[in-house]
Scaffold this motif. Sequence first.
Motif: not given
Length: 435
Positions: A222-223, A230, A226, A190-191, A194-195, A198
Amino acid sequence: MNTGQNLYKKAKKLIPGGTMLLSKRPEMFLPEKWPSYYSKAKGCNVWDLDNIKYTDVSIMGIGTNILGYGNKEIDEVVSNVVKTGNMSTFNCPEEVYLAEKLIEMNPWADMVRFARSGGEANAIAIRIARAASGKDKVAICGYHGWHDWYLSTNLGNDEGLDQHLLPGLDPAGVPNHLKGSTLPFLYNNYEELENLVKNHDIGVIKMEVQRNHAPKEGYLQKVRKLATDHNIVLIFDECTSGFRETYGPIFKKYGVEPDMTVFGKTIANGYALTAVVGKREVMEAAQNTFISSTFWTERIGPAAALKTLEIMEKEQPWDYITEMGNYIKEQWNSIASNNDLEINTFGIPALAGFSFTSKDALKYKTFITQELLKKGYLASTVLYSCTAHTKPIINAYLDELNTVFQIVEKCEKGALKIDNLLESPICHGGFKRLN
């Protein structure tokens, strides 16, 4: 040399790459020995051009035929379409009935577009999603076809797609200005995703819900959050996983819903039909761009899909192929253990596979195909289950596989040399030019 190989030698001079689908190249199985072409297919049996009958315990038409080859009820519907007309100036009503059925199956969705291949459907989904989001950049995880938008992942980064099914894909012919438009992330990381969000103006997240491994607890949720936070269009590609564990998408199991999903392979049991299903606010963007093709209007695909869904709703084949797939994985592990071999099993049960933990893994894979072909099996290191795979058929295959594993054990321990046992070149493990 068998008739099929003789024909394939001719094909390589006439058809770039030899076949239309990389996964069906004889070099992916048993170079110079694979029968290559079929004359007939029924249940889980395939006859080659020399009329030799084989039991398919490998990829079953690349996972298209959950209900077996040549399903009588579906073929009767298709036969009637041929008799009454597959194409006309009018549209076929089946496409409306099928759209209704898919929306009924996916109550989170409102609209549907149809195509005839998985690559097309994925390209359609990306076009619509980009139009809806107003952004170009796409984050991807998984295998999504051959079109420019996807292969652009490897522009300036030839390893971008190596962990997304097929290593070695060359983006030659893909416009260089697409570099950086599609960005990969690893499954369950996930990180990393997420990056990407971002640091880039991501408009679309496109991913397979599950292929080799199950999602970590809360990962898909979580996906989803996210993407929502956004204003990103979330697409779940169910071309491969659809209808293998549920009546429809595998994401049903995890209590999460996308903005769009893509169905293919199994939806029409071997006949050409794929579907893009989505929410109205996203799908309406299709009217702001141009997405159109003559043969997306032919009648066989949607007619076959309607009958396939009717049979699947009644028979619930996903239960059987999941149970059979789990059994096959257990038996592979048992056979390996009994022969003091290390293997790794992977894939959802209905799309089971294994690999040897050995430097000679590809040689052993080739050897399995070589030896089981002699026994009347189309086999490799994957087995895509269908309802025609009865327990006696699978057990007979496993008995033959055990015999091959006994020889592989001797090779691993140095009593035999695998190179001396191979009767053909080693099979390909990824994308390679043929000459």
